[in-house]
Design an enzyme around this catalytic site. Structure first.
Site, short mmCIF file in Angstrom:
data_model
loop_
_atom_site.label_atom_id
_atom_site.label_comp_id
_atom_site.label_asym_id
_atom_site.label_seq_id
_atom_site.Cartn_x
_atom_site.Cartn_y
_atom_site.Cartn_z
N CYS A 149 32.80 -32.10 21.10
CA CYS A 149 33.23 -30.89 20.29
C CYS A 149 34.68 -31.06 20.17
CB CYS A 149 32.97 -29.65 21.13
SG CYS A 149 31.22 -29.10 20.95
N CYS A 208 38.80 -36.88 25.19
CA CYS A 208 39.23 -37.78 23.76
C CYS A 208 40.47 -37.20 23.42
CB CYS A 208 37.94 -37.48 22.67
SG CYS A 208 38.49 -38.23 21.29
#
Length: 337
Positions: A149, A208
């Protein structure tokens, strides 16, 4: 160079320190790499490729992304056509759950093992998180794929909710170096983004975090950015190259020269030898087909296939055919669900 003299060439240092020792280049060393002349670019890319193979192996991770909520964002990120503060062609829209599931199916069919749900928001409200939870449940009922997400800045409670949903990786880009960030965003700070990333990491989700190159930053600030990321130790770094969007403050900036982009790819690999380094937005306009091949043979070990959030990418088949021609195997699904 005489016998017994100190090896000072930066690529000799990179071979010893990074390829053989697995220790990333520091900020000053990265700056030296970014200043290498074009005639040494091929050699630089070869050293970066050696580092990638030594510490990440030959596999390439393939990912697809989908925008759950597009446009209407209250932030003023100067590169982004999804900001509601700029007169850009992008208009606010939301995706329904069946469309989200279909996108995940198509992503999985392309060979991708990662599907990232993205929303253009400062941070998620209760309604958006409920929709994300419903979307994840619906996807898992029909598709075997890892789910990531990217929903903006989070509170600790929201981090915990995403963990309970089984989100295994969270994307939140720092975008650029700490010193240049105020030139890119004024409605929130670099430190606020860092706080979200720290909470994500501490909660056990994969981190990330990358950014966009070619937004007017100096080589010194590009090197500073690699040091910022090395300190964060993200699992993945998506490398974007500015694709100037009409109506945004950066809409008139020049596209980053391909040689500069490739030098940056190699520099980021040599600074982060064990990290997933992913080709993301802007590579088509910046590098073209040949540059994409050079990047994959110069440190890149992951790609986003298909389209991006507001710009067109390459057809997934083109990237998959390229990986096949380079004999780069696609990473198998390592599911956490």
């Amino acid at each position: 160079m005489t016998q017994g003299s100190v090896r000072t060439d930066i690529l000799d240092i990179a071979r010893s320190q990074v390829v053989e020792g697995g220790v990333g280049l520091d900020e000053q060393q990265v700056l030296t790499v970014l200043r290498l002349p074009d005639e040494r670019l091929e050699e630089l890319l070869a050293v970066a490729h050696e580092a990638r193979l030594a510490w990440c192996g030959p596999e390439v991770e393939v990912e697809g992304i989908i925008s759950l909520k597009t446009g209407g964002c209250p932030e003023d990120c100067h590169f982004c056509s999804q900001s509601g503060l700029f007169e850009s062609p992008v208009r606010a829209a939301r995706l329904d759950i069946p469309s989200l599931v279909e996108a995940a199916k198509q992503t999985a069919k392309s060979g991708a093992t990662e599907f990232c749900i993205v929303a253009a928001v400062r941070g998620p409200d209760a309604r958006l998180l409920a929709q994300v939870a419903a979307g994840i449940e619906a996807i898992r009922n029909e598709v075997e794929i890892d789910i990531a997400c990217s929903l903006g800045m989070l509170t600790q409670e929201q981090v915990d909710q995403l963990v309970s949903m089984g989100v295994h990786r969270y994307n939140h880009n720092l975008e650029t170096s700490r010193s240049y960030f105020p030139n890119v965003v004024t409605t929130h700070t670099w430190e606020e983004r860092w706080e979200t990333l720290a909470m994500v990491r501490d909660a056990g989700m994969e981190v990330c975090c990358g950014g966009i190159l070619g937004m007017g930053e100096t080589l010194e600030q590009r090197a500073e950015f690699t040091a910022d990321l090395a300190r964060l130790e993200p699992d993945e770094v998506p490398l974007n190259f500015l694709n100037p969007r009409p109506g945004t403050p950066f809409g008139d900036l020049d596209v980053l020269p391909a040689s500069d982009a490739l030098r940056a790819v190699a520099a980021f690999r040599l600074a982060l030898p064990r990290t997933i380094l992913r080709f993301a937005g802007g590579r088509e306009i910046t590098l073209g087909d040949l540059g994409a091949q050079q990047g994959i043979l110069g440190g890149i070990n992951a790609v986003i296939v298909g389209n991006y959030l507001t710009t067109l990418g390459r057809p997934a088949e083109q990237d998959l055919d390229l990986l096949d021609s380079l004999r780069m195997p696609i990473k198998a699904l390592n599911s956490t669900i």
